[in-house]
Structure formats: structure tokens, C-alpha cells
Design an enzyme around this catalytic site. Structure first.
Site, PDB file in Angstrom:
ATOM      1  N   LYS A 131     -45.774  56.670 -69.273  1.00  0.00           N
ATOM      2  CA  LYS A 131     -46.442  56.043 -70.421  1.00  0.00           C
ATOM      3  C   LYS A 131     -47.764  56.753 -70.740  1.00  0.00           C
ATOM      4  CE  LYS A 131     -44.765  51.281 -69.803  1.00  0.00           C
ATOM      5  NZ  LYS A 131     -45.201  49.874 -69.716  1.00  0.00           N
TER       6      LYS A 131
ATOM      7  N   LYS B  53     -30.686  54.261 -70.368  1.00  0.00           N
ATOM      8  CA  LYS B  53     -30.692  52.799 -70.377  1.00  0.00           C
ATOM      9  C   LYS B  53     -30.999  52.238 -71.762  1.00  0.00           C
ATOM     10  CE  LYS B  53     -32.782  49.484 -67.756  1.00  0.00           C
ATOM     11  NZ  LYS B  53     -33.664  48.859 -66.795  1.00  0.00           N
TER      12      LYS B  53
ATOM     13  N   LYS C 176     -36.140  48.573 -74.912  1.00  0.00           N
ATOM     14  CA  LYS C 176     -36.978  48.079 -76.001  1.00  0.00           C
ATOM     15  C   LYS C 176     -37.793  49.184 -76.623  1.00  0.00           C
ATOM     16  CE  LYS C 176     -38.398  43.566 -74.150  1.00  0.00           C
ATOM     17  NZ  LYS C 176     -39.579  42.880 -73.615  1.00  0.00           N
TER      18      LYS C 176
END
Ligand code: TRP
Length: 336
Positions: A113, A199, A202
């Protein structure tokens, strides 16, 4: 007495999708009477990356409503909002002061991130796993259901608890319980509709990559129609060369309620043109009761607020005890 305590949380960012449902919520619900459960909405974690104050509260309600709409029973499961229990932030501070910086710098999720955010990255993002440790340790949880991406955070939680106990507890009376991962059986890993090796997430910029629990029937039909497949005829499980086929067949299996053997037989000779509409209608049907519960709950905020209020009350009892024990161990004076 005797039931193990399970704790988990989800951030109120983005909408919940089939991966969240099949990988987490569905099992929370089906096993809720076997454990003592604490499931919360991780709204303090939600501000570790830039966020919009206007949508934070709304996303929090939406997520709480989805917990209930999916079938969590607030009489047996404690459902609460992280920021309503101030002990989370307080224990996180205490744990910060015993956590070596380099334990955090090597967290994979932080590194990923942080790269995306460059110079703007906050201390909060680095500290994210310590807050998560506080979430878990406050409730003396026995078990934490974890997916692959949260394993490292749970390991860190265990290390922090052990270090705290070693430095400030007595070997026979540890202050913080060292939690174990609760690993669920196969089938629960849902992959992206645009790439069967990634995967469902979101944070994927493409809406097409996921099916949200609140997607309309038309949106679901469209996404399934356009999802990635392969040129092979006949559908089969467990072919490592066909990740999309594995994913879509698994979705059909899990959401239709049929056995894997029945699905294997039913789809063995199918082409994608026949399978896709079948999958789309199965998804729509499986989500229909959740969506209808959700609409009822969002239509009556007072019920939702009452659930969160009750959850907060129950959570605070435990949280306060642990926080006090930690402060005592660290040598703080008590107030009356
Ligand atoms: N980090 C978790 C996630 O993104 C959310 C979370 C916060 C959590 N605190 C937790 C999960 C405590 C389990 C236990 O999925």
C-alpha cells in the site's frame, strides 16, 4: 462457558463482494452458535489511507446492515463499531511502545500500500497492524478467522502478545491471550472475474472484476456475461491450467447448494454459453434474500442503531478489563 471466542472485523471501505461473503461472512454465520463471537466494523483502520468523511458513516451503517442481512444473529453475536470502543485506540498506543519499528516495516501489506501512496503515506498505515493486534488482544480472542492476506498480521499479533507477556506479565499468568488462526476448509477463495489467478478484491480498480452483494440482477448478468473464460469446451474442477473455470465452477457449486459431485456431472459437457446464464441466475437467487433483508434494515435505522449500541455495551465490558490489566502491568496509577 467452554465456547471458544472468535473475533474478526471488516473495514467499511468499498462494498462487500462475493469473495467477502463466501470467504468470511457465510462461515461466520453458519458457525455462529459454535463460538462466542465478536465481529466489528474496523472504521479506525478505514482512515489509514485517504478517506472521505462524508461516506465513512454511511459505509459503516451499510456494513453493519450487511452483517445482519447475511444472517448474523445479534443476540448471540456481538456486533459493534471499533471507534465506539475507545479502548482500541488506547491499547494500540500501549502496544506501539513495545513493538519494534522493524516488525512493522517488513509487513507485506504495508509495503504494497505504501508503494501506491508514495510520499503521502501516513504513520497510521505503518501502525495498522498494531491497531489490529489491539482489536484482537482486547477481547482475549482464542481464534481469528484469517485469509491468506491477514496471516502475517495475525503472526505479528501473536508476537506482540508474547512480548508484552514476557516483559510485563508472569509466566503463569499471561496478561494477553496469544490467539490462534482459524483456518477454514477449501472452496472459500474467490478469484477476480477478469483474472482467475488474482483474488476478488475491493481495491481492484475494475468493477467488472467483482460481484458486490448489493449488485442488481442486471449488473450481475452483465458482469457474468463479460467475465473471463477460456476456449475449452466442457467444464471441470481442479485443472491448474484453467483458473477461471475453477473459480466460476466453484461459485456455482457454493451458491447453488449442490454437492461438488453433482456440479461436476452437471457441467462436464457444458459450454460457456450455457453455463454463464445458469451461473448468473444462481448468483441472483442466492443474493436475493440478503438484498431484501438489507433493504428492510436500511429502512429502519433505529433497529440498526440499537444493535450497535448493544454490541458496544457488551464489547466494552471485556475491552475495559483487558485495558485495565495492561495498564496495571505497565505500572500506571489507577483512578477510582
Ligand atoms: N485488516 C483486516 C482486513 O483488512 C480488518 C481487521 C481489522 C481485522 N482488525 C481486525 C480482522 C482484527 C481480524 C481481526 O481484512
Amino acid at each position: 462457558m467452554g465456547q471458544k471466542r472468535v473475533l474478526s472485523g471488516v473495514q467499511p471501505t468499498g462494498s462487500l463482494h462475493l469473495g467477502n461473503y463466501l470467504g468470511a461472512l457465510k462461515t461466520w454465520v453458519s458457525e455462529q452458535y459454535e463460538y462466542e463471537n465478536y465481529f466489528f466494523i474496523a472504521d479506525l483502520h478505514a482512515i489509514t489511507v485517504p478517506h472521505d468523511p462524508k461516506t465513512l458513516a454511511e459505509n459503516t451503517y451499510t456494513l453493519a446492515a450487511l452483517y445482519l442481512a447475511c444472517g448474523l444473529d445479534p443476540d448471540s453475536t456481538t456486533i459493534f463499531v471499533q471507534s465506539h470502543v475507545s479502548a482500541h485506540a488506547e491499547l494500540a498506543w500501549l502496544l506501539n511502545c513495545i513493538t519494534p519499528l522493524n516488525w512493522l516495516e517488513r509487513m507485506i501489506q504495508f509495503k504494497e500500500k505504501a508503494i501506491k501512496q508514495g510520499e503521502e503515506v501516513s504513520i497510521g498505515l505503518l501502525d495498522y497492524p498494531v491497531l489490529q493486534a489491539a482489536d484482537i488482544l482486547l477481547y482475549q480472542a482464542d481464534l481469528v478467522p484469517v485469509g491468506e492476506d491477514q496471516k502475517q498480521h495475525l503472526e505479528l499479533t501473536r508476537d506482540i502478545a508474547a512480548r508484552f507477556n514476557f516483559q510485563f506479565g508472569h509466566p503463569k499468568a499471561p496478561i494477553l491471550k496469544v490467539p490462534e488462526p482459524l483456518i477454514r476448509p477449501e472452496g472459500a477463495r474467490v478469484m477476480s472475474l477478469t483474472d482467475g489467478t488474482k483474488k476478488m478484491s475491493k481495491s481492484d480498480p475494475s468493477e467488472q472484476s467483482r460481484i458486490n452483494l448489493l449488485d442488481s440482477p442486471d449488473a450481475i448478468r452483465n458482469k457474468v456475461k463479460r467475465c473471463k473464460t477460456d476456449p475449452v469446451r466442457g467444464l471441470a474442477f481442479d485443472d491448474p491450467e484453467r483458473p477461471e473455470c475453477q473459480n466460476l465452477l466453484t461459485l456455482y457449486w457454493l451458491l447453488s447448494g449442490k454437492s461438488k459431485a453433482d456440479v461436476t456431472a452437471e457441467c462436464a459437457d457444458m459450454g460457456w454459453g450455457q453455463f454463464k446464464p445458469l451461473l448468473a441466475e444462481t448468483i441472483i437467487e442466492a443474493l436475493q434474500p440478503i438484498q431484501s433483508n438489507y433493504r428492510d434494515l436500511m429502512g429502519d435505522r433505529s433497529q440498526l442503531e440499537a444493535v450497535l449500541q448493544q454490541g458496544r455495551g457488551r464489547a466494552e465490558v471485556l475491552a475495559r478489563q483487558t485495558l485495565q490489566a495492561a495498564k496495571d502491568a505497565l505500572g500506571y496509577t489507577r483512578t477510582l
